[in-house]
Design an enzyme around this catalytic site. Structure first.
Site, mmCIF file in Angstrom:
data_model
loop_
_atom_site.group_PDB
_atom_site.id
_atom_site.type_symbol
_atom_site.label_atom_id
_atom_site.label_comp_id
_atom_site.label_asym_id
_atom_site.label_seq_id
_atom_site.Cartn_x
_atom_site.Cartn_y
_atom_site.Cartn_z
ATOM 1 N N HIS A 127 5.122 -21.111 -0.278
ATOM 2 C CA HIS A 127 4.465 -20.115 -1.114
ATOM 3 C C HIS A 127 5.440 -19.631 -2.180
ATOM 4 O O HIS A 127 6.665 -19.705 -2.021
ATOM 5 C CB HIS A 127 4.046 -18.940 -0.219
ATOM 6 C CG HIS A 127 3.742 -17.674 -0.921
ATOM 7 N ND1 HIS A 127 4.663 -16.643 -1.056
ATOM 8 C CD2 HIS A 127 2.623 -17.243 -1.534
ATOM 9 C CE1 HIS A 127 4.104 -15.642 -1.699
ATOM 10 N NE2 HIS A 127 2.862 -15.972 -2.004
ATOM 11 N N LYS B 289 -5.750 -20.577 -9.114
ATOM 12 C CA LYS B 289 -5.844 -19.293 -8.429
ATOM 13 C C LYS B 289 -7.290 -18.838 -8.531
ATOM 14 O O LYS B 289 -7.789 -18.511 -9.605
ATOM 15 C CB LYS B 289 -4.904 -18.276 -9.061
ATOM 16 C CG LYS B 289 -3.439 -18.563 -8.848
ATOM 17 C CD LYS B 289 -3.046 -18.530 -7.370
ATOM 18 C CE LYS B 289 -3.034 -17.123 -6.821
ATOM 19 N NZ LYS B 289 -2.541 -17.107 -5.402
#
Length: 375
Positions: A295, A168
């Site tokens: 996702h 991330k």
């Protein structure tokens, strides 16, 4: 079989460790849980993203659901077609909560798994992605952060057997590039990805993308904002581009194709408004020769089971999906089995998971006490 009642809860569950992205740090998840009950004694469970605002939209739908069949999903979606227009993501998430609950009820009523209702399994296990963030290396000095993150990623892969790792990203694109280089050196064979959540500018995305080409990334996810920006980046780098932010509804699919902006689209049952919508997205991706993945918005057991049913029955979903499931400290269902970086697809009727109503009430009480978690 008719729906006689709909119950709605909002729950807060903790994460094992903080989870940091370019825009927030989370210590737990807030989810909305829905149960539809029928006059045949069949119950169906759904779960979706976010809390009080989504739960409020679900409650507005209840009068339209009472007396209808859980099999009548086309009618339900057509009746609620304006909900996403007024509520955006929240509307899609609310519709998906009911949609998933109805699929669960349909499966239980027919004695079939949702996977079988969707066409049958093409895979019985689904690989998931190891998700790493800078919060995984607390206290590391900036100069030591790449090494610390690489060591953490190597431990996670060794312990969990993951075949894909996703960083991330942050607004610090140069720092993210340094971390990825260290991770690639430590893990030369994993599928490596990075997702800055559109935190980079177009010039920085191009610069970082060129620097990352030697690392053989599986894809670069949402480095910058918007279809136009992504198209500019895609024209200048050789890494495939993935999105979960600039193509999030069908109205955005055609513009993205015309501008050649993306190579892979992340679907999501809860952001796209249900199981059939996600399957339709898969058909679009296959038709246009795109890759597809899923996702993760922090799914617990109910929502994860729905994602697994979709992946199990959809050939194009062949990559390791994003899933935060393994990062949760607890669940409101019996735990799904994770082994060698893979989740086994439940095979029982409906979604194949059973809700622990004591835990459901407990974590609903936590939400009543603390409110929705916002980061």
């Amino acid at each position: 079989m008719k729906i006689t009642d709909v119950d709605v809860w909002v729950v807060n569950l903790p994460l094992v460790n903080p989870f940091t992205s370019s825009f927030e740090t989370k210590t737990g998840e807030t989810r909305t849980v829905v149960r539809v009950r029928t006059d045949a004694g069949v119950e169906g469970w759904g779960e979706t993203m976010w809390g009080a605002p989504v739960a409020a939209v679900v409650r507005q739908m209840i009068p339209d659901l009472i007396g209808t069949s859980p099999f009548a999903l086309e009618g339900f979606h057509r009746k609620q077609h304006m909900v996403p227009f007024f509520y955006g993501y929240l509307g899609y998430a609310a519709i998906a909560a009911v949609d998933v609950a109805c699929w669960d009820a349909m499966g239980k009523a027919t004695g079939q798994s949702v996977t079988d209702l969707l066409g049958g399994a093409v895979r019985d296990e689904v690989p998931i992605t190891a998700l790493i963030t800078r919060a995984d290396a607390p206290g590391a000095a900036p100069a030591d952060l790449p090494r610390a993150m690489a060591e953490h990623a190597a431990r996670v892969v060794a312990e969990g057997g993951f075949e894909a790792v996703k960083l991330k990203g942050t607004k610090d694109c140069a720092g993210d590039v340094a971390i990825l280089r260290a991770v690639r050196e430590a893990l030369p064979d994993v599928n490596l990805r990075v997702d800055p959540n559109a935190a980079w500018s177009v010039p920085d995305s191009v610069r970082a993308g060129i620097a990352l080409e030697e690392l053989d990334l599986e894809y670069l996810e949402d480095p910058c904002a918007g279809i136009e920006g992504m198209a500019q980046v895609k024209a200048k780098i050789r890494i495939p581009l993935c999105t979960n932010m600039c193509v999030v509804r069908f109205e955005e699919f055609a513009p993205a194709m015309r501008l050649n902006a993306v190579d892979v689209i992340h679907g999501d049952v809860y952001k796209w408004g249900g199981i059939a919508a996600t399957k339709a997205l898969a058909a679009h991706c296959e038709t246009f020769g795109l890759g597809m993945n899923l996702h993760s918005g922090g799914e617990l057991g109910i929502a994860t089971a729905a994602h697994l049913a979709v992946v199990s029955s959809t050939p194009v979903l062949s990559r390791a999906i994003d899933s935060m499931y393994y990062l949760h400290a607890d669940d409101i269902t019996e735990p799904l089995h994770l082994e060698n970086g893979r989740l086994r697809v439940p095979s029982g009727p409906g979604l194949g998971v059973s809700v622990d109503e004591d835990k459901l009430r407990h974590y609903a009480g936590v939400n009543e006490r603390d409110g929705d978690l916002t980061g």
